[in-house]
Design an enzyme around this catalytic site. Structure first.
Site: not given
Ligand code: NCD
Length: 306
Positions: A55, A133
Site C-alpha cells: 500500500r 508511520h
Molecule cells: C503497516 C506498516 O507497514 O506499518 N502497513 C501499512 O503501511 N499500511 C501496518 C502493518 O504492516 O501491519
C-alpha cells in the site's frame, strides 16, 4: 502556514493546525485524483523501501502520478548497491540527485531521521521500525474525519499489537491533539510503549486494560492492527499472542450502529472476512483516502499548494 521543503519524520512535529490543513488539502485533491493534473509535472519522487510494502509504496506512487509527477525507486534492497555495502547515508546522498522528495521505509527506528540529516531534499518517513508511520496516521485521521464528520468528541479504540505496530504510535500521538477518549486494547505482552502513553496521557483520556467486549459498545472507531510477527525478537513470544483478537460478526453484536472499523492493512486473521460486507468496514475506503492524503502531502511539501 507553509509545508514546502519540510520533512515528515514524526507526526509529533506537526501541529494540529498543520494536520488539519493537510486534511483539508486532501479534500481538494479528490476531484483532481479522479481526472489527473500536472501540478507536479517535472518533479520526481524516489521511493526507497528497505522493508516489504504494498500500500504505502503504491499509494505514494499513485499520488505522484495523479499529480503529473514521475517516480523512481526500489523495493528490493538486495538488488541495489546496499547489497554491495553502501551505507544509508551514501544512498541518500546519491538518490537526492535524481529526485525532489524521498519516501523511505526502513526496519530500524531512527532511520528516517538519520536520512533527513544527510538529505537536502524532503524525506517522508514511510515506516521506521516499530517507531512511527506518520503518513498512515494522517490518512487514518482523514478517514475518521470523512466517515464520522469530525474527530473531536469520539471514543476510539486501538486494538492489537500496540507494542511493535508503528501505525498505532503515530496515530496515538496525532489523536492526542484532538478531544477524544482513547481505549488501548492489547494482550499485556503487546501493551503500548510507556513513553507514548506517558506523552499522551496528560492530553487526552487514555483507558488501558479492558477487554474488547467491554470496549466495543462505547466506541465510535475501532482501529484494528495485525500482530507484527516479524518484529518479535523471540517467536515463542509470538506464539503466546497469535490470534489474540478476532473481530467477527459475533464480537460486533454490541457495537453502535454507526461504529466504523479501520485497519492499516495488511490483515491476517484479526478481522474476519464476513465483516467486510457490513457498514462498519471502512478499511478499503481508507486505502482510497490514503491516495488523496498522500497527494496533499506531496503537493504541500513540493510547494504546489500554499
Ligand atoms: C503497516 C506498516 O507497514 O506499518 N502497513 C501499512 O503501511 N499500511 C501496518 C502493518 O504492516 O501491519
Amino acid at each position: 502556514m507553509d509545508l514546502e521543503g519540510r520533512d515528515i519524520i514524526s507526526i509529533r512535529e506537526l501541529t494540529r493546525e498543520e494536520i488539519d490543513w493537510i486534511l483539508k488539502t486532501a479534500d481538494s485533491m479528490e476531484p483532481i485524483a479522479k481526472k489527473g493534473s500536472d501540478m507536479l509535472k517535472g518533479k520526481i519522487l524516489a521511493t526507497l523501501f528497505f522493508e516489504p510494502s504494498t500500500r504505502t509504496k503504491l499509494s505514494f506512487e499513485t499520488a505522484m502520478l495523479k499529480l503529473g509527477g514521475e517516480t523512481i525507486g526500489f523495493a528490493e534492497p538486495e538488488a541495489a548497491s546496499i547489497k554491495k555495502g553502501e551505507s544509508l547515508a551514501d544512498t541518500i546522498r546519491v538518490i537526492q540527485n535524481y529526485s525532489d522528495v524521498i519516501v523511505l521505509r526502513h526496519p530500524l527506528e531512527g532511520a528516517a531521521r538519520f536520512a533527513a540529516e544527510y538529505a537536502e531534499i524532503p524525506i517522508i518517513n514511510a515506516g521506521s521500525g516499530s517507531e512511527e508511520h506518520p503518513t498512515q496516521a494522517l490518512l487514518d485521521l482523514y478517514t475518521i474525519r470523512r466517515e464520522k464528520g469530525g474527530i473531536d468528541g469520539l471514543n476510539i479504540a486501538l486494538v492489537g499489537d500496540l507494542r511493535y505496530g508503528r501505525t498505532v504510535h503515530s496515530l496515538a500521538y496525532a489523536l492526542s491533539l484532538y478531544n477524544v477518549k482513547l481505549y488501548l486494547v492489547s494482550p499485556s505482552l503487546l501493551r503500548m510503549r510507556r513513553e507514548v502513553i506517558e506523552d499522551i496521557k496528560g492530553k487526552i483520556e487514555v483507558i488501558e486494560g479492558l477487554g474488547l467486549e467491554e470496549v466495543i459498545p462505547d466506541v465510535d472507531v475501532l482501529y484494528v492492527t495485525r500482530i507484527q510477527k516479524e518484529r518479535f525478537p523471540d517467536l515463542s513470544e509470538y506464539a503466546k499472542v497469535k490470534g489474540s483478537y478476532m473481530i467477527n460478526l459475533d464480537v460486533l453484536k454490541g457495537a453502535k450502529d454507526d461504529m466504523i472499523i479501520l485497519h492499516p492493512l495488511p490483515r491476517v486473521d484479526e478481522v474476519a472476512v464476513e465483516v467486510d460486507s457490513t457498514p462498519y468496514a471502512k478499511y478499503f475506503k481508507q486505502v482510497w483516502y490514503g491516495v488523496i492524503v498522500r497527494m496533499a502531502i506531496l503537493a504541500l511539501i513540493l510547494g504546489a499548494v500554499k
